[in-house]
Design a protein around this motif. Structure first.
Motif, PDB file in Angstrom:
ATOM      1  N   GLY A 106     -38.598 -24.562 -96.459  1.00 24.07           N
ATOM      2  CA  GLY A 106     -39.056 -23.330 -97.089  1.00 24.07           C
ATOM      3  C   GLY A 106     -37.955 -22.364 -97.452  1.00 24.07           C
ATOM      4  N   THR A 107     -36.764 -22.870 -97.712  1.00 17.06           N
ATOM      5  CA  THR A 107     -35.639 -22.011 -98.113  1.00 17.06           C
ATOM      6  C   THR A 107     -35.055 -22.524 -99.427  1.00 17.06           C
ATOM      7  OG1 THR A 107     -34.056 -23.340 -96.844  1.00 17.06           O
ATOM      8  CG2 THR A 107     -35.054 -21.437 -95.731  1.00 17.06           C
ATOM      9  N   PRO A 108     -34.540 -21.650-100.270  1.00 16.69           N
ATOM     10  CA  PRO A 108     -33.973 -22.103-101.548  1.00 16.69           C
ATOM     11  C   PRO A 108     -32.585 -22.701-101.355  1.00 16.69           C
ATOM     12  CG  PRO A 108     -33.778 -19.728-101.365  1.00 16.69           C
ATOM     13  CD  PRO A 108     -34.539 -20.178-100.157  1.00 16.69           C
ATOM     14  N   LEU A 109     -32.161 -23.472-102.327  1.00 13.75           N
ATOM     15  CA  LEU A 109     -30.839 -24.094-102.302  1.00 13.75           C
ATOM     16  C   LEU A 109     -29.770 -23.042-102.566  1.00 13.75           C
ATOM     17  CD1 LEU A 109     -29.300 -26.844-102.208  1.00 13.75           C
ATOM     18  CD2 LEU A 109     -29.569 -26.933-104.690  1.00 13.75           C
ATOM     19  N   CYS A 110     -28.758 -23.014-101.700  1.00 13.39           N
ATOM     20  CA  CYS A 110     -27.709 -21.991-101.826  1.00 13.39           C
ATOM     21  C   CYS A 110     -26.402 -22.526-102.409  1.00 13.39           C
ATOM     22  CB  CYS A 110     -27.413 -21.371-100.457  1.00 13.39           C
ATOM     23  SG  CYS A 110     -28.704 -20.230 -99.886  1.00 13.39           S
ATOM     24  N   VAL A 111     -26.184 -23.837-102.347  1.00 13.45           N
ATOM     25  CA  VAL A 111     -24.912 -24.383-102.818  1.00 13.45           C
ATOM     26  C   VAL A 111     -25.003 -24.733-104.294  1.00 13.45           C
ATOM     27  CG1 VAL A 111     -24.227 -25.265-100.557  1.00 13.45           C
ATOM     28  CG2 VAL A 111     -25.570 -26.719-102.092  1.00 13.45           C
ATOM     29  N   ARG A 112     -23.867 -24.704-104.970  1.00 10.39           N
ATOM     30  CA  ARG A 112     -23.808 -25.025-106.389  1.00 10.39           C
ATOM     31  C   ARG A 112     -23.440 -26.501-106.574  1.00 10.39           C
ATOM     32  NH1 ARG A 112     -20.581 -20.492-106.158  1.00 10.39           N
ATOM     33  NH2 ARG A 112     -18.780 -21.808-106.606  1.00 10.39           N
ATOM     34  N   PRO A 113     -23.806 -27.081-107.718  1.00  8.81           N
ATOM     35  CA  PRO A 113     -23.498 -28.501-107.949  1.00  8.81           C
ATOM     36  C   PRO A 113     -22.021 -28.834-107.888  1.00  8.81           C
ATOM     37  CG  PRO A 113     -25.145 -27.737-109.516  1.00  8.81           C
ATOM     38  CD  PRO A 113     -24.662 -26.519-108.769  1.00  8.81           C
ATOM     39  N   ASP A 114     -21.137 -27.863-108.134  1.00  7.92           N
ATOM     40  CA  ASP A 114     -19.712 -28.156-108.127  1.00  7.92           C
ATOM     41  C   ASP A 114     -19.080 -28.059-106.733  1.00  7.92           C
ATOM     42  OD1 ASP A 114     -20.053 -25.432-107.926  1.00  7.92           O
ATOM     43  OD2 ASP A 114     -18.418 -24.915-109.302  1.00  7.92           O
ATOM     44  N   GLU A 115     -19.866 -27.728-105.721  1.00 12.30           N
ATOM     45  CA  GLU A 115     -19.343 -27.630-104.358  1.00 12.30           C
ATOM     46  C   GLU A 115     -19.389 -28.999-103.692  1.00 12.30           C
ATOM     47  OE1 GLU A 115     -20.697 -24.334-101.957  1.00 12.30           O
ATOM     48  OE2 GLU A 115     -21.366 -23.262-103.732  1.00 12.30           O
ATOM     49  N   ASP A 116     -18.412 -29.237-102.795  1.00 13.14           N
ATOM     50  CA  ASP A 116     -18.298 -30.538-102.131  1.00 13.14           C
ATOM     51  C   ASP A 116     -19.532 -30.857-101.292  1.00 13.14           C
ATOM     52  OD1 ASP A 116     -15.812 -30.847-103.267  1.00 13.14           O
ATOM     53  OD2 ASP A 116     -14.720 -30.088-101.520  1.00 13.14           O
ATOM     54  N   ALA A 117     -20.134 -29.840-100.699  1.00 12.55           N
ATOM     55  CA  ALA A 117     -21.254 -30.065 -99.780  1.00 12.55           C
ATOM     56  C   ALA A 117     -22.590 -30.237-100.488  1.00 12.55           C
ATOM     57  CB  ALA A 117     -21.347 -28.900 -98.793  1.00 12.55           C
ATOM     58  N   TYR A 118     -22.592 -30.153-101.812  1.00 12.68           N
ATOM     59  CA  TYR A 118     -23.854 -30.127-102.551  1.00 12.68           C
ATOM     60  C   TYR A 118     -24.752 -31.324-102.230  1.00 12.68           C
ATOM     61  CZ  TYR A 118     -27.031 -29.974-106.574  1.00 12.68           C
ATOM     62  OH  TYR A 118     -28.136 -29.947-107.383  1.00 12.68           O
ATOM     63  N   LEU A 119     -24.236 -32.545-102.334  1.00 15.06           N
ATOM     64  CA  LEU A 119     -25.059 -33.738-102.127  1.00 15.06           C
ATOM     65  C   LEU A 119     -25.527 -33.855-100.681  1.00 15.06           C
ATOM     66  CD1 LEU A 119     -26.304 -36.154-103.476  1.00 15.06           C
ATOM     67  CD2 LEU A 119     -24.181 -37.427-103.115  1.00 15.06           C
ATOM     68  N   ASP A 120     -24.648 -33.522 -99.730  1.00 14.10           N
ATOM     69  CA  ASP A 120     -25.046 -33.579 -98.317  1.00 14.10           C
ATOM     70  C   ASP A 120     -26.181 -32.601 -98.023  1.00 14.10           C
ATOM     71  OD1 ASP A 120     -23.238 -35.545 -97.689  1.00 14.10           O
ATOM     72  OD2 ASP A 120     -21.672 -34.155 -97.027  1.00 14.10           O
ATOM     73  N   VAL A 121     -26.106 -31.416 -98.615  1.00 12.30           N
ATOM     74  CA  VAL A 121     -27.148 -30.413 -98.382  1.00 12.30           C
ATOM     75  C   VAL A 121     -28.471 -30.866 -99.002  1.00 12.30           C
ATOM     76  CG1 VAL A 121     -27.881 -28.054 -98.929  1.00 12.30           C
ATOM     77  CG2 VAL A 121     -25.549 -28.491 -98.139  1.00 12.30           C
ATOM     78  N   LEU A 122     -28.418 -31.436-100.206  1.00 11.73           N
ATOM     79  CA  LEU A 122     -29.638 -31.950-100.830  1.00 11.73           C
ATOM     80  C   LEU A 122     -30.305 -33.009 -99.948  1.00 11.73           C
ATOM     81  CD1 LEU A 122     -28.881 -32.400-104.650  1.00 11.73           C
ATOM     82  CD2 LEU A 122     -30.241 -30.631-103.544  1.00 11.73           C
TER      83      LEU A 122
END
Length: 445
Positions: A358-374
């Motif tokens: 229930g929280t929005p995505l905070c990382v941007r696609p160009d950040e290294d952690a993006y895929l791990d967070v998804l």
């Protein structure tokens, strides 16, 4: 006077220029409709008016060339000397041509708005703020092009003048697009002096009133300068044609030299909340997306029921407002507004709300952690939903294998540890923390 204007309308090419303006604009809108890209203009009246201005990159040079062509009519017909012998002053004979040119170009531009109106009226939940001013400035910019073309065409009455003006101005505007394109870290600067906008806005943004006022001063001065150049009967009068544009620029400059966030600020009325009013859990969307509230209510309440597995669960669902400084209250589940338009399937909407607990995505696609967070958000949604993968989520090959492995590793943990980690994912999301680290599985964790 009306009879004179009627005759002029039949004799000159302004009617064709207005028709071409309308045809090019409406075709541009519905070509995007045929390719499934209507979201670029049909979400709000504000966005339609803004997108019309973007299309001026093509239409403005056309109006400039049409004005120059119109100015050379008497010479092409070899009646220039004959008309010069009439007792009526030259400016009086030429005035109807300027009026008809302006009227036809303005009508053509407004027909583009009318062409997009039915689709916007059917989709938009909130009209937006300031779109009439944006449209009127577009009309003024197009009239300025027509009158400037008349002036240059009379000053340089050669057969190739319209073609050179049209092609040259198009090339110059395309170069200006790249030279003045605003970004997130720069000011719009000279881009606001162009007849079109070099960026887009969302349904939560608007064109600031002072920007429209400044552009009106600038294009009004440009139009007046072109008209003076066209009607002038002496070299001195032609030199005075530079005064209105210079004055317009001087008046406009203080209003146009503003940061990007002030040129296109958030529209307070668009981000205001519209909420359910029945006895069920509260579900809210922004006014810009108010038409999507009925479809969201049931999936959102199902998401709240599933989120009740967590300690201190949220009790209401809200669309996340595009405001980086606003903190998410612990009692609210947030859903990103983009998710509302990507699916109408209730189960998929529920799954999208459950992503990140229930929280929005905070990382941007160009950040290294993006895929791990998804991936971590996906596992949390699957655990809350009770199935993996969640509805609407399909991957292939290596990515699906990675997510399957994460799911198996996570569900092998003790039940109370699973609850603790999903709660940690939610806690991290509330503060834009590292949700992948909070879940603790995958990517070598």
């Amino acid at each position: 006077m009306s009879r004179i204007l009627g005759i002029e309308l039949r004799r000159c090419g302004a009617l064709l220029a207005g028709a071409a303006t309308a045809a090019i604009g409406v075709t541009g809108l519905y070509v995007l409709a045929l390719t499934g890209q209507t979201a670029l203009w049909d979400q709000q009246w504000n966005i339609l008016a803004f997108f019309q201005r973007i299309m001026l990159v093509i239409i403005w040079p056309l109006a400039l060339a049409a004005g120059a062509w119109q100015a050379g009519r008497d010479r092409r017909n070899r009646v220039e000397e004959l008309l010069g012998t009439t007792p009526a002053p030259r400016w009086q004979r030429m005035r109807p041509s300027a009026v008809v040119t302006a009227a036809c170009l303005a009508a053509g531009y407004l027909l583009v708005l009318a062409g997009g109106a039915p689709k916007v009226a059917a989709v938009a939940g909130y009209p937006g703020t300031g779109w009439p001013a944006v449209t009127l400035v577009g009309v003024l910019a197009l009239v300025a092009a027509g009158w400037l073309g008349l002036g240059v065409g009379r000053l340089l009455p050669y057969a190739y003048t319209p073609a050179v003006l049209g092609v040259g101005s198009l090339a110059a505007l395309l170069v200006a697009v790249e030279a003045t394109r605003p970004s997130e870290i720069t000011d719009p600067g000279a881009a606001l002096l162009l007849p079109f906008f070099t960026s887009t806005i969302s349904e939560f943004e608007m064109v600031a009133g002072p920007v429209s006022t400044g552009q009106a001063w600038w294009f009004g001065g440009l139009a007046a300068g072109g008209l003076v150049l066209y009607l002038a009967t002496s070299p001195l009068a032609r030199l005075l044609a530079v005064v209105p544009p210079a004055l317009g620029l001087a008046l406009a400059a203080p209003m146009l030299t503003v940061p990007l966030e002030k040129a296109f600020p958030a529209d307070p009325a668009a981000v205001a909340e519209v909420c359910t009013t029945d006895d069920g859990p509260r579900v809210c969307v922004t006014a810009a997306h108010s038409r999507r509230l009925p479809a969201l209510a049931a999936p959102a309440r199902e998401a709240l029921r599933l989120l009740a597995k967590l300690p201190d669960p949220p009790v209401s669902v809200h669309e996340a407002v595009p405001d980086p400084g606003r903190a998410q209250p612990a009692a609210e589940a947030w859903v990103d507004g983009d998710n509302l338009g990507q699916t109408r399937e209730p189960a998929e909407l529920t799954a999208r709300i459950l992503a990140g607990a229930g929280t929005p995505l905070c990382v941007r696609p160009d950040e290294d952690a993006y895929l791990d967070v998804l991936r971590a958000r996906s596992v949390a949604a699957a655990w809350l939903h009770g199935s993996h993968p969640v509805p609407g989520q399909h991957f292939f090959g290596t990515e699906q294998a990675v997510r399957d492995e994460m799911w198996q590793t996570f569900t092998a943990l003790p039940a109370d540890e699973q609850v603790r980690r999903v709660a940690a994912v939610r806690a991290a999301g509330l503060t834009c923390g590292d949700q992948a680290a909070a879940l603790g599985v995958g990517a070598g964790r």
